[in-house]
Design a protein around this motif. Sequence first.
Motif, PDB file in Angstrom:
ATOM      1  N   LYS A 177       4.769  30.858  45.318  1.00  0.00           N
ATOM      2  CA  LYS A 177       6.464  30.706  45.237  1.00  0.00           C
ATOM      3  C   LYS A 177       7.255  30.026  44.384  1.00  0.00           C
ATOM      4  O   LYS A 177       8.088  30.173  43.844  1.00  0.00           O
ATOM      5  N   GLN A 178       6.306  29.019  44.057  1.00  0.00           N
ATOM      6  CA  GLN A 178       7.018  27.563  43.197  1.00  0.00           C
ATOM      7  C   GLN A 178       6.654  28.100  41.926  1.00  0.00           C
ATOM      8  O   GLN A 178       5.821  28.850  41.350  1.00  0.00           O
ATOM      9  N   ARG A 179       7.332  27.153  40.833  1.00  0.00           N
ATOM     10  CA  ARG A 179       6.961  27.329  39.333  1.00  0.00           C
ATOM     11  C   ARG A 179       5.660  26.899  39.284  1.00  0.00           C
ATOM     12  O   ARG A 179       5.148  26.105  39.683  1.00  0.00           O
ATOM     13  N   GLU A 180       5.406  27.685  38.291  1.00  0.00           N
ATOM     14  CA  GLU A 180       3.814  27.517  38.017  1.00  0.00           C
ATOM     15  C   GLU A 180       3.836  27.058  36.201  1.00  0.00           C
ATOM     16  O   GLU A 180       2.998  26.711  36.020  1.00  0.00           O
ATOM     17  N   CYS A 181       4.851  27.442  35.381  1.00  0.00           N
ATOM     18  CA  CYS A 181       4.932  27.008  34.234  1.00  0.00           C
ATOM     19  C   CYS A 181       5.446  25.685  33.877  1.00  0.00           C
ATOM     20  O   CYS A 181       6.441  25.464  34.255  1.00  0.00           O
ATOM     21  N   GLU A 182       4.308  24.974  33.716  1.00  0.00           N
ATOM     22  CA  GLU A 182       5.012  23.514  33.482  1.00  0.00           C
ATOM     23  C   GLU A 182       5.651  23.136  32.064  1.00  0.00           C
ATOM     24  O   GLU A 182       5.590  24.233  31.296  1.00  0.00           O
ATOM     25  N   ASP A 183       6.416  22.251  32.056  1.00  0.00           N
ATOM     26  CA  ASP A 183       7.064  22.062  30.861  1.00  0.00           C
ATOM     27  C   ASP A 183       6.273  22.041  29.624  1.00  0.00           C
ATOM     28  O   ASP A 183       6.719  22.694  28.343  1.00  0.00           O
ATOM     29  N   LYS A 184       4.948  21.617  29.507  1.00  0.00           N
ATOM     30  CA  LYS A 184       4.299  21.481  28.248  1.00  0.00           C
ATOM     31  C   LYS A 184       3.706  22.861  28.080  1.00  0.00           C
ATOM     32  O   LYS A 184       3.298  23.206  26.919  1.00  0.00           O
ATOM     33  N   GLU A 185       3.974  23.925  28.818  1.00  0.00           N
ATOM     34  CA  GLU A 185       3.510  25.250  28.668  1.00  0.00           C
ATOM     35  C   GLU A 185       4.861  26.319  28.012  1.00  0.00           C
ATOM     36  O   GLU A 185       4.707  27.369  27.550  1.00  0.00           O
TER      37      GLU A 185
ATOM     38  N   VAL B 193       4.004  51.840  37.219  1.00  0.00           N
ATOM     39  CA  VAL B 193       4.409  51.554  38.520  1.00  0.00           C
ATOM     40  C   VAL B 193       6.015  51.455  38.115  1.00  0.00           C
ATOM     41  O   VAL B 193       6.415  51.225  37.268  1.00  0.00           O
ATOM     42  N   ASP B 194       6.630  51.597  39.426  1.00  0.00           N
ATOM     43  CA  ASP B 194       8.015  51.549  39.470  1.00  0.00           C
ATOM     44  C   ASP B 194       8.709  50.010  39.943  1.00  0.00           C
ATOM     45  O   ASP B 194       9.524  49.806  39.343  1.00  0.00           O
ATOM     46  N   MET B 195       7.792  49.422  40.584  1.00  0.00           N
ATOM     47  CA  MET B 195       8.198  48.141  41.202  1.00  0.00           C
ATOM     48  C   MET B 195       7.248  47.099  40.908  1.00  0.00           C
ATOM     49  O   MET B 195       5.911  47.297  41.030  1.00  0.00           O
ATOM     50  N   VAL B 196       7.612  45.865  40.665  1.00  0.00           N
ATOM     51  CA  VAL B 196       6.829  44.684  40.593  1.00  0.00           C
ATOM     52  C   VAL B 196       7.190  43.930  41.819  1.00  0.00           C
ATOM     53  O   VAL B 196       8.331  43.634  42.304  1.00  0.00           O
ATOM     54  N   GLU B 197       6.090  43.170  42.467  1.00  0.00           N
ATOM     55  CA  GLU B 197       6.246  42.460  43.762  1.00  0.00           C
ATOM     56  C   GLU B 197       6.827  40.982  43.198  1.00  0.00           C
ATOM     57  O   GLU B 197       6.384  40.528  42.290  1.00  0.00           O
ATOM     58  N   TYR B 198       7.887  40.652  43.768  1.00  0.00           N
ATOM     59  CA  TYR B 198       8.512  39.411  43.805  1.00  0.00           C
ATOM     60  C   TYR B 198       8.544  38.666  45.051  1.00  0.00           C
ATOM     61  O   TYR B 198       8.769  39.374  45.992  1.00  0.00           O
ATOM     62  N   TRP B 199       8.812  37.409  45.000  1.00  0.00           N
ATOM     63  CA  TRP B 199       8.793  36.510  46.109  1.00  0.00           C
ATOM     64  C   TRP B 199      10.435  36.672  46.396  1.00  0.00           C
ATOM     65  O   TRP B 199      11.085  36.313  45.534  1.00  0.00           O
ATOM     66  N   PRO B 200      10.643  37.015  47.753  1.00  0.00           N
ATOM     67  CA  PRO B 200      12.289  37.125  48.104  1.00  0.00           C
ATOM     68  C   PRO B 200      12.895  35.924  47.943  1.00  0.00           C
ATOM     69  O   PRO B 200      14.068  35.651  47.588  1.00  0.00           O
ATOM     70  N   GLU B 201      12.062  34.869  48.154  1.00  0.00           N
ATOM     71  CA  GLU B 201      12.859  33.326  48.416  1.00  0.00           C
ATOM     72  C   GLU B 201      13.349  32.880  46.769  1.00  0.00           C
ATOM     73  O   GLU B 201      14.332  32.229  46.858  1.00  0.00           O
ATOM     74  N   THR B 202      12.596  33.167  45.930  1.00  0.00           N
ATOM     75  CA  THR B 202      12.742  32.463  44.577  1.00  0.00           C
ATOM     76  C   THR B 202      12.896  33.443  43.461  1.00  0.00           C
ATOM     77  O   THR B 202      13.364  33.293  42.563  1.00  0.00           O
ATOM     78  N   GLY B 203      12.361  34.865  43.686  1.00  0.00           N
ATOM     79  CA  GLY B 203      12.589  35.865  42.909  1.00  0.00           C
ATOM     80  C   GLY B 203      11.472  35.652  41.642  1.00  0.00           C
ATOM     81  O   GLY B 203      11.677  36.515  40.538  1.00  0.00           O
ATOM     82  N   PHE B 204      10.474  34.739  41.800  1.00  0.00           N
ATOM     83  CA  PHE B 204       9.591  34.948  40.807  1.00  0.00           C
ATOM     84  C   PHE B 204       8.541  36.246  41.057  1.00  0.00           C
ATOM     85  O   PHE B 204       8.335  36.564  42.375  1.00  0.00           O
TER      86      PHE B 204
END
Length: 95
Positions: A78-86, A51-62
């Motif tokens: 859209k929000q963070r999913e990687c918790e500090d313990k991960e 693929v040439d492109m990966v889909e990102y959330w425009p608001e966060t860039g994730f």
Amino acid sequence: MSEVSGVMANAEIKPKFTHRAKKWSDGVENLYRFQQAGYRDEIEYKQVKQVDMVEYWPETGFVKKLQRRDNTFYYYNKQRECEDKEVHKVKVYVY
């Protein structure tokens, strides 16, 4: 968005070395999402999935959506999913 060009994605690129993330950042968040889907990072994802492109959330860039190797999809919030313990589980590859 992404620093990986389509030219780089077509070449066989291997990382020189790796280390573990110590602190959360936007980059670590996206690496966490790629690694959860079974890839090292965006470069390997583009090589494997052709693929040439990966889909990102425009608001966060994730990363918004990734296709695993078995062709099922992972959809991310859209929000963070990687918790500090991960965070320490995320591998950062250097090319």
